[in-house]
Scaffold this motif. Structure first.
Motif, PDB file in Angstrom:
ATOM      1  N   UNK A 565       0.893  -1.245   0.121  1.00 32.79           N
ATOM      2  CA  UNK A 565      -0.055  -0.018   0.011  1.00 32.79           C
ATOM      3  C   UNK A 565       0.711   1.195  -0.037  1.00 32.79           C
ATOM      4  N   UNK A 566       1.752   1.296   0.891  1.00 31.76           N
ATOM      5  CA  UNK A 566       2.608   2.412   0.907  1.00 31.76           C
ATOM      6  C   UNK A 566       3.549   2.575  -0.791  1.00 31.76           C
ATOM      7  N   UNK A 567       3.882   1.416  -1.131  1.00 28.29           N
ATOM      8  CA  UNK A 567       4.577   1.638  -2.537  1.00 28.29           C
ATOM      9  C   UNK A 567       3.588   2.239  -3.369  1.00 28.29           C
ATOM     10  N   UNK A 568       2.388   1.935  -3.370  1.00 27.66           N
ATOM     11  CA  UNK A 568       1.248   2.327  -4.350  1.00 27.66           C
ATOM     12  C   UNK A 568       1.166   3.693  -4.176  1.00 27.66           C
ATOM     13  N   UNK A 569       1.095   4.292  -2.880  1.00 29.61           N
ATOM     14  CA  UNK A 569       0.829   5.519  -2.347  1.00 29.61           C
ATOM     15  C   UNK A 569       2.123   6.575  -3.023  1.00 29.61           C
ATOM     16  N   UNK A 570       3.344   5.971  -2.887  1.00 27.69           N
ATOM     17  CA  UNK A 570       4.477   6.876  -3.388  1.00 27.69           C
ATOM     18  C   UNK A 570       4.412   6.840  -4.930  1.00 27.69           C
ATOM     19  N   UNK A 571       4.191   5.625  -5.578  1.00 29.41           N
ATOM     20  CA  UNK A 571       4.111   5.718  -6.858  1.00 29.41           C
ATOM     21  C   UNK A 571       3.112   6.745  -7.239  1.00 29.41           C
ATOM     22  N   UNK A 572       1.901   6.796  -6.711  1.00 30.69           N
ATOM     23  CA  UNK A 572       0.731   7.484  -7.019  1.00 30.69           C
ATOM     24  C   UNK A 572       1.207   9.218  -7.099  1.00 30.69           C
ATOM     25  N   UNK A 573       2.172   9.543  -6.142  1.00 31.91           N
ATOM     26  CA  UNK A 573       2.633  10.813  -5.969  1.00 31.91           C
ATOM     27  C   UNK A 573       3.662  11.140  -7.043  1.00 31.91           C
ATOM     28  N   UNK A 574       4.535  10.223  -7.333  1.00 31.27           N
ATOM     29  CA  UNK A 574       5.674  10.459  -8.183  1.00 31.27           C
ATOM     30  C   UNK A 574       4.811  10.597  -9.376  1.00 31.27           C
ATOM     31  N   UNK A 575       3.815   9.798  -9.949  1.00 32.19           N
ATOM     32  CA  UNK A 575       3.045   9.803 -11.240  1.00 32.19           C
ATOM     33  C   UNK A 575       2.441  11.069 -11.236  1.00 32.19           C
ATOM     34  N   UNK A 576       2.176  11.668 -10.234  1.00 33.39           N
ATOM     35  CA  UNK A 576       1.312  12.843 -10.252  1.00 33.39           C
ATOM     36  C   UNK A 576       2.113  13.999 -10.620  1.00 33.39           C
ATOM     37  N   UNK A 577       3.549  13.956  -9.831  1.00 28.25           N
ATOM     38  CA  UNK A 577       4.589  15.199 -10.016  1.00 28.25           C
ATOM     39  C   UNK A 577       5.076  15.267 -11.438  1.00 28.25           C
ATOM     40  N   UNK A 578       5.382  13.980 -11.935  1.00 27.47           N
ATOM     41  CA  UNK A 578       5.939  13.581 -13.316  1.00 27.47           C
ATOM     42  C   UNK A 578       5.101  14.176 -14.308  1.00 27.47           C
ATOM     43  N   UNK A 579       3.773  13.822 -14.344  1.00 27.86           N
ATOM     44  CA  UNK A 579       3.094  13.770 -15.329  1.00 27.86           C
ATOM     45  C   UNK A 579       1.726  14.662 -15.234  1.00 27.86           C
ATOM     46  N   UNK A 580       1.357  15.013 -14.305  1.00 29.55           N
ATOM     47  CA  UNK A 580       0.166  15.818 -14.056  1.00 29.55           C
ATOM     48  C   UNK A 580       0.463  17.183 -13.642  1.00 29.55           C
ATOM     49  N   UNK A 581       1.593  17.642 -13.331  1.00 36.47           N
ATOM     50  CA  UNK A 581       1.779  18.868 -12.826  1.00 36.47           C
ATOM     51  C   UNK A 581       2.236  20.036 -13.869  1.00 36.47           C
ATOM     52  N   UNK A 582       2.084  21.175 -13.819  1.00 36.63           N
ATOM     53  CA  UNK A 582       2.513  22.048 -14.756  1.00 36.63           C
ATOM     54  C   UNK A 582       3.215  23.210 -13.845  1.00 36.63           C
ATOM     55  N   UNK A 583       4.790  23.460 -13.835  1.00 42.76           N
ATOM     56  CA  UNK A 583       5.583  22.414 -14.488  1.00 42.76           C
ATOM     57  C   UNK A 583       5.936  21.253 -13.922  1.00 42.76           C
TER      58      UNK A 583
END
Length: 751
Positions: A565-583
């Motif tokens: 669950x923790x691994x999924x949480x961290x992956x979700x955060x990084x996915x957001x930072x890398x592909x869903x943020x501007x910049x």
């Protein structure tokens, strides 16, 4: 010929039947031995913990019992921290395939059975924090594969058996906090594989054996809390790999040689308090660049403290109280800019004016009692005011009075210009802060409010420390429980880190990122610049404490499902930072201590002090941190060391290492990783054999799913960790794929 062929076939059938019968008999031996062990164990939950130890299922499926795949023989028993009591049955010696036995943190009593010496495959024996009595069985010397013997915090008597010198693979002897007597056995100097030797808090006497200097692999030597006398033998200065040297609370004497600090390049902790050492501290102490704790209290050290501390950038604890140090030279030479954690100079003979900055600015971090010749300092230290030097009455009548008057006038003008510059700079800083955190979005807090919220930044509220500052627990009326990160602005990179974190966090919102409440950019009551960030407090601390708990941190459980669950949480955060943020946000420092867990054990990525912002049309933002090599050793991507630009692939690499650490229980910088072995190829062994073999923390193995599914889950997660941490950036997975794959594992394995 046909007769001989038939005879051969009959012989083969007999061999197969005999082998099958032998395997069944051996399995039955394990079965009977486990039941005999259960009969001696008292379960406080009325059979709840060991309720599965019955005839309704195969013993390989019993709670805390793990078997090898090939022979279905018991290889691991993990019954740590279950509140069990009773005695350890001699039948444990019949589990001849047993490799690891974990019974720590229970209340077992009685003697350690001699029959345990029959476990010739045993590698790890952990019985610490129980109430075992009697002697350490000499029969353990027959366990020729034994690597880790951890039996501290019991009531054992006698001494360490001389026979242990034959254990050529032994890496750890931890027998601290028992009632062992005699001298430190000389035989220990013959176990050249030793990495950890802890005999602290026993009743050992005599002197330190000279041949301990042969233990070239030793990283921890703990002999403190005994009755050892004499001098430190010169052979100990050959132990160049030492991280920790603990000799406190003995009767040692003599002085430290001038070259002392040059002999231990990796030393992180030196504890010599409560002995009878004399002489000056050698100047070479200033060469212990990795040291975090230096304790010399309650000795007979004397003379001036002339050590140059400017290179000790990791120092957080320096205590020299109750010695005979004198003079004031140290007040000039001591570089206090790096930390202000625990600084105790009490009951010496120091003199002179105490500085107002660094550690001396925090009355909870510094103690100077019993130095009657000190003066000045901050008011809370309650030292007398320093005498004011009287001005020479003939000054205004001297032949040089005109030069003095002109000089004073010029000085006044410079002060006026500086004041104006400071005022304008302050306005500019305030403007920058308002730009980072607009008033309409964040409630403004003052230095005084944060001071009150933390009881004066008390050490009792300190919950973390990093490169650029300290984190305190606090209570603010409008936000209740908060975590306050106070930046150490004497560190040249702290201001850039503050700005980088503000820019990274001001516009991003995600359930798996830390929630920033507000910030403070002001001046303190001494007129020094002050910067702090205020976050929502994460009640379960950081991931580091759950993966590698200290004795003070009692985790209930942190099993495979929780780690997933923790691994999924961290992956979700990084996915957001890398592909869903501007910049795009590149974190640059992903590691366990930067992953925070809330009350529901939901993970939140924090500490954006090294973060970079990436605009596709502009490249990496120069308004973010510019600290040189990004990240932490062991987690930083290998291309960063070659000068490559920061990238989202670097974050993916750090995530891969983090995931492998969560699954194995081993840090990437663990001392076992030498001679080409690293965390990646160690974890990769899971693809060739038994998944359990890579798991160094038995808590990982506790889950509600069957063993086969658990192992499949481990293998699948390790594959993702390996794919993320590949050498070449272009070969690594994207965090979108990682998040999707981990969610699929969760849905399939934990329905």
């Amino acid at each position: 010929m046909r007769f001989w062929f038939v005879l051969q076939q009959l012989a083969l059938i007999i061999i197969i039947i005999a082998s099958t019968t032998d395997a069944l008999n051996n399995n039955e031996t394990d079965h009977v031995s486990l039941l005999a062990m259960k009969s001696k164990i008292l379960d406080p939950f009325g059979g709840g913990v060991l309720s599965s130890w019955n005839e309704s299922s195969h013993f390989c499926n019993w709670e805390g019992v793990f078997c090898g795949k090939r022979h279905k023989r018991v290889t691991l028993i993990a019954l740590s921290s279950l509140g069990l009591s009773g005695t350890l049955s001699p039948h444990v010696g019949n589990l001849t395939f047993l490799r690891r036995l974990w019974l720590d943190n229970n209340t077992f009593h009685g003697e350690i059975p001699n029959e345990i010496g029959g476990l010739y495959r045993l590698k790890v024996l952990v019985l610490r924090r129980n109430s075992f009595q009697g002697r350490i069985p000499a029969s353990l010397s027959r366990c020729s594969n034994l690597m880790h013997l951890i039996i501290g915090y019991n009531n054992l008597v006698g001494t360490i058996p001389e026979e242990f010198s034959s254990l050529s693979m032994l890496k750890t002897i931890a027998v601290h906090h028992n009632n062992l007597t005699g001298g430190i056995p000389k035989c220990l100097g013959n176990i050249t594989s030793l990495e950890t030797l802890s005999t602290a808090s026993n009743l050992f006497g005599g002197t330190i054996p000279n041949n301990l200097g042969k233990l070239k692999n030793l990283v921890f030597l703990g002999l403190g809390g005994n009755q050892i006398s004499g001098m430190i033998p010169s052979s100990l200065y050959n132990l160049s790999n030492l991280n920790d040297l603990y000799l406190s609370f003995n009767d040692l004497h003599g002085s430290l040689p001038p070259y002392f600090g040059n002999m231990f390049p990796h030393l992180e902790s030196l504890q010599l308090e409560f002995n009878n050492f004399t002489g000056q501290l050698p100047n070479s102490i200033g060469n212990l660049t990795k040291v975090g704790s230096l304790t010399f209290s309650k000795n007979e050290f004397s003379g001036k403290l002339t050590v140059d501390f400017s290179k000790l950038v990791n120092l957080v604890n320096f205590t020299i109280q109750d010695n005979n140090f004198l003079g004031k030279t140290f007040l000039i030479n001591f570089n206090l800019s790096f930390n202000d954690f625990n600084f105790n100079l009490s009951f010496n003979d120091f003199n002179g004016e105490l500085p107002l900055h660094g550690s001396f600015a925090n009355s909870t971090a510094v103690s100077v009692y019993g130095n009657d010749k000190l003066c000045g300092g901050i008011p809370s230290l309650q030292l007398p005011r320093c005498p004011v030097k009287k001005l020479n009455r003939n000054f205004f009548f001297s032949s040089k009075r005109i030069y003095a008057i002109v000089g004073a006038s010029i000085l006044g003008i410079l002060i006026l210009i500086s004041s104006l510059g400071f005022y304008l700079g302050k306005r500019k800083r305030e403007s920058t802060t308002l730009e980072l955190f607009p008033k309409e979005s964040f409630v403004q807090v003052s230095y005084g409010e944060l001071l009150n919220a933390t009881d004066g930044f008390s050490s009792s509220n300190l919950i973390g420390a990093g490169s650029f500052g300290f984190v305190y627990r606090g209570v603010l009326d409008q936000f209740e429980d908060v975590a306050i990160k106070v930046f150490n602005l004497l560190n040249p990179g702290a201001t850039r880190s503050f700005v980088a974190e503000c820019k990274a966090l001001k516009n991003i919102r995600h359930r798996n990122l830390v929630k920033i409440v507000t910030c403070c950019s002001s001046i303190d009551f001494q007129g020094n610049e002050f910067k702090a960030l205020v976050y929502k407090l994460m009640m379960n601390g950081n991931l580091e404490k759950w993966l590698h708990p200290s004795q003070e941190f009692n985790r209930s459980e942190f099993n495979l499902f929780q780690r997933l669950r923790v691994a999924i949480d961290v992956a979700s955060a990084l996915d957001y930072l890398h592909y869903q943020c501007e910049p795009t946000v590149i974190h640059c420092d992903l590691k366990p201590s930067n992953i925070l867990l809330d009350q529901q054990m939901v993970a939140h990525v924090g500490d954006f002090g090294l973060a970079r912002l990436f605009h596709p049309e502009m490249g990496i933002s120069h308004h973010s941190s510019s600290m040189g090599l990004m990240g932490t050793i062991g987690y930083a991507a290998p291309e960063y060391g070659l000068g490559s630009e920061m990238s989202i692939s670097g974050d993916v690499y750090s995530y891969g290492i983090l995931l492998l650490e969560m699954l194995t229980g081993k840090r990437p910088t663990d001392l076992m990783f030498v001679d080409g072995l690293n965390l990646r190829n160690f974890a990769g062994k899971v693809l060739k054999g038994n998944a359990v073999e890579i798991v160094m923390d038995p808590v990982i193995l506790k889950s509600d799913i069957v063993i086969g599914q658990r192992d499949n889950c481990l293998i699948a997660m390790v594959k993702i960790g390996l794919a993320c941490s590949k050498e070449l950036p272009q070969n690594r997975m994207s965090m979108t794929d990682v998040s999707r794959e981990l969610q699929l594992i969760k849905d399939v394995m934990f329905k």
